[in-house]
Design a protein around this motif. Structure first.
Motif, PDB file in Angstrom:
ATOM      1  N   ALA A 176     -41.927 -49.733  14.731  1.00 35.25           N
ATOM      2  CA  ALA A 176     -42.297 -48.291  14.315  1.00 35.25           C
ATOM      3  C   ALA A 176     -42.686 -47.638  15.518  1.00 35.25           C
ATOM      4  O   ALA A 176     -42.252 -46.381  15.520  1.00 35.25           O
ATOM      5  CB  ALA A 176     -43.664 -48.400  13.491  1.00 35.25           C
ATOM      6  N   THR A 177     -42.984 -48.075  16.636  1.00 32.11           N
ATOM      7  CA  THR A 177     -43.333 -47.193  17.874  1.00 32.11           C
ATOM      8  C   THR A 177     -41.800 -46.709  18.306  1.00 32.11           C
ATOM      9  O   THR A 177     -41.918 -45.531  18.909  1.00 32.11           O
ATOM     10  CB  THR A 177     -44.116 -48.029  18.868  1.00 32.11           C
ATOM     11  OG1 THR A 177     -45.367 -48.223  18.255  1.00 32.11           O
ATOM     12  CG2 THR A 177     -44.068 -47.398  20.053  1.00 32.11           C
TER      13      THR A 177
ATOM     14  N   GLU B 249     -44.748 -36.681  14.473  1.00 27.36           N
ATOM     15  CA  GLU B 249     -46.142 -36.556  14.216  1.00 27.36           C
ATOM     16  C   GLU B 249     -46.303 -37.032  12.749  1.00 27.36           C
ATOM     17  O   GLU B 249     -47.304 -37.872  12.455  1.00 27.36           O
ATOM     18  CB  GLU B 249     -46.553 -35.207  14.336  1.00 27.36           C
ATOM     19  CG  GLU B 249     -48.175 -35.059  14.036  1.00 27.36           C
ATOM     20  CD  GLU B 249     -48.785 -33.751  14.524  1.00 27.36           C
ATOM     21  OE1 GLU B 249     -50.094 -33.521  14.531  1.00 27.36           O
ATOM     22  OE2 GLU B 249     -47.898 -32.903  14.773  1.00 27.36           O
ATOM     23  N   ALA B 250     -45.441 -36.700  11.827  1.00 29.22           N
ATOM     24  CA  ALA B 250     -45.520 -36.973  10.311  1.00 29.22           C
ATOM     25  C   ALA B 250     -45.401 -38.188  10.124  1.00 29.22           C
ATOM     26  O   ALA B 250     -46.106 -39.137   9.431  1.00 29.22           O
ATOM     27  CB  ALA B 250     -44.659 -35.745   9.482  1.00 29.22           C
ATOM     28  N   GLN B 251     -44.432 -38.865  10.969  1.00 24.47           N
ATOM     29  CA  GLN B 251     -44.054 -40.091  10.519  1.00 24.47           C
ATOM     30  C   GLN B 251     -45.263 -41.111  11.290  1.00 24.47           C
ATOM     31  O   GLN B 251     -45.536 -42.118  10.706  1.00 24.47           O
ATOM     32  CB  GLN B 251     -42.782 -40.572  11.783  1.00 24.47           C
ATOM     33  CG  GLN B 251     -42.184 -41.903  11.500  1.00 24.47           C
ATOM     34  CD  GLN B 251     -41.347 -42.243  10.256  1.00 24.47           C
ATOM     35  OE1 GLN B 251     -41.666 -41.345   9.183  1.00 24.47           O
ATOM     36  NE2 GLN B 251     -40.402 -43.166  10.107  1.00 24.47           N
ATOM     37  N   ILE B 252     -46.076 -40.808  12.513  1.00 22.66           N
ATOM     38  CA  ILE B 252     -47.036 -41.699  13.002  1.00 22.66           C
ATOM     39  C   ILE B 252     -48.029 -41.594  12.026  1.00 22.66           C
ATOM     40  O   ILE B 252     -48.831 -42.547  11.540  1.00 22.66           O
ATOM     41  CB  ILE B 252     -47.624 -41.013  14.357  1.00 22.66           C
ATOM     42  CG1 ILE B 252     -46.232 -41.053  15.426  1.00 22.66           C
ATOM     43  CG2 ILE B 252     -49.148 -41.584  14.551  1.00 22.66           C
ATOM     44  CD1 ILE B 252     -46.691 -40.277  16.678  1.00 22.66           C
ATOM     45  N   LEU B 253     -48.604 -40.433  11.021  1.00 21.42           N
ATOM     46  CA  LEU B 253     -49.538 -40.504  10.313  1.00 21.42           C
ATOM     47  C   LEU B 253     -49.116 -41.292   9.083  1.00 21.42           C
ATOM     48  O   LEU B 253     -49.911 -41.854   8.651  1.00 21.42           O
ATOM     49  CB  LEU B 253     -49.673 -38.775   9.841  1.00 21.42           C
ATOM     50  CG  LEU B 253     -50.664 -38.689   8.678  1.00 21.42           C
ATOM     51  CD1 LEU B 253     -52.050 -39.233   9.237  1.00 21.42           C
ATOM     52  CD2 LEU B 253     -50.756 -37.110   8.096  1.00 21.42           C
TER      53      LEU B 253
ATOM     54  N   GLY C 260     -49.777 -46.160   5.888  1.00 16.63           N
ATOM     55  CA  GLY C 260     -49.098 -47.430   5.580  1.00 16.63           C
ATOM     56  C   GLY C 260     -49.752 -48.640   5.978  1.00 16.63           C
ATOM     57  O   GLY C 260     -49.940 -49.752   5.255  1.00 16.63           O
ATOM     58  N   LEU C 261     -50.094 -48.813   7.247  1.00 19.80           N
ATOM     59  CA  LEU C 261     -50.841 -49.958   7.890  1.00 19.80           C
ATOM     60  C   LEU C 261     -52.019 -50.385   7.233  1.00 19.80           C
ATOM     61  O   LEU C 261     -52.251 -51.615   6.924  1.00 19.80           O
ATOM     62  CB  LEU C 261     -50.898 -49.851   9.513  1.00 19.80           C
ATOM     63  CG  LEU C 261     -51.003 -50.941  10.271  1.00 19.80           C
ATOM     64  CD1 LEU C 261     -49.702 -51.675  10.287  1.00 19.80           C
ATOM     65  CD2 LEU C 261     -51.362 -50.502  11.606  1.00 19.80           C
TER      66      LEU C 261
END
Length: 377
Positions: free
Chosen positions: A28-29, A48-52, A57-58
């Protein structure tokens, strides 16, 4: 009592397959870095949206993992039924986007039921075979129900139309049947039937009974000869090959990929993000991602093989096979080994429903791992 409950939760947290969690975070990183790059060095609008989403999800994955696997076995038919109803609702009142009707609005949210069905189907098939005596697995009568469970959502997804997801559902369902021990003769018959179906599809072009959409025919013919229309139907795959080839062994360097930065690459943040990675990090970078993917599958398979609970083992194996299909189809697609069918690269491509459902699926695998029978259980 609270102390005992807290100890139970702590024990389950420690029993999580943390190696799998770390591998998912590593992939993911890499996705966050690529989304930052294709946006020209900006967290907006994708990274930013993907990190959130990944953070949410985690937490979902861990929460699902802490719940007893027996609950998920009980929930399997309900998850399948709800996903099927939502797929039907998409045909009736779905939201149209990019020429396809694949989403449904529930309040402020837009969800893609076909993504939910990917894991719901694996759950339903794992629950079915967990209850079915081994000697009945290959008997025709008992093969019929799982075939219906697979073909109903496949038919609904084809109506949207979404050929890529339909293929993944068909292959994912078949993988669970294979893991359950269904006779190989059925798969041989399926391959023969699939070959006949492909021939029928090609023959149907331009007739009153045409089986797929015109744009899907263009994708097939572009796959066979992308150079025939390099500025039209073959543009996507031609630019993808240029980007991948230009990366060489070590790549051009992070944020130095010209194909993506100059907007030659279409869908550079979703389906074709692997080409950006290849251009910037070359053979070494793409091989590293592939190794991480394979390690995730290895950890799942080891967990499945060591699990004496049939439902947990089949569920974990099904999740691993579905994950493999996702990245194998995407990589094959962008390298010109398969037709372009619109399948994102898992955990790296930008997307909401796909990432959340995938992490929920790994949560089910974690639940099977944590609650697997031990000792004299």
């Amino acid at each position: 009592m609270k102390g005992v409950a807290h100890e139970g939760v702590l024990r389950k947290l420690l029993a999580l397959n943390w190696s799998l969690v770390l591998l998912l975070c590593a992939v993911a990183t890499a996705g966050f870095l690529m989304l930052y790059s294709v946006a020209g060095g900006s967290l907006e609008p994708w990274a930013e949206a993907q990190i959130l989403r990944f953070g949410v999800g985690l937490l979902i994955m861990i929460a699902i993992g802490l719940i007893d696997i027996r609950f998920w076995r009980w929930m399997a038919p309900f998850a399948y039924a709800v996903s099927l109803v939502l797929l039907i609702a998409v045909d009736v009142m779905g939201v149209i986007g990019m020429g396809a009707q694949r989403w449904i609005a529930i309040g402020p949210l837009q969800i893609q039921p076909s993504e939910m069905m990917k894991i719901a189907l694996v759950m339903a098939l794992a629950a079915y075979y967990a209850r079915l005596p081994v000697e009945k697995v290959s008997r025709p009568l008992w093969v019929l129900l799982p075939l219906l469970l697979i073909l109903m959502p496949v038919a609904l997804v084809m109506e949207q139309p979404d050929l890529g997801t339909a293929i993944l559902l068909l292959a994912g369902g078949g993988a669970v049947m294979f893991l359950a021990g269904v006779s190989l003769w059925y798969f041989a018959a399926a391959i023969a039937g699939g070959t006949g179906l492909v021939a029928a599809v090609l023959k149907s072009q331009g007739t009153d009974w045409q089986l797929i959409e015109d744009y899907q025919f263009r994708r097939i013919f572009t796959f066979l000869d992308p150079s025939a229309d390099p500025l039209g139907a073959g543009y996507h795959i031609t630019q993808a090959k240029i980007a991948m080839g230009s990366g060489g062994m070590l790549g051009k360097g992070y944020m130095q990929g010209t194909q993506a930065r100059l907007n030659f690459l279409p869908e550079k943040h979703t389906d074709f993000i692997f080409t950006t990675l290849a251009e910037e990090f070359g053979y070494v970078g793409t091989t590293t991602i592939l190794v991480l993917y394979l390690l995730i599958i290895v950890f799942c398979i080891v967990s499945a093989v060591s699990n004496r609970d049939r439902f947990g083992a089949l569920l974990t194996g099904g999740v691993a096979m579905s994950f493999f299909l996702l990245f194998a189809v995407n990589m094959g697609m962008v390298m010109g080994l398969m037709p372009v069918v619109g399948v994102p690269l898992p955990l790296i491509s930008y997307g909401g429903s796909a990432m959340l459902v995938l992490l929920a699926a790994f949560g089910l695998a974690q639940s099977a791992h944590i609650h697997r029978p031990r000792g004299n259980d």
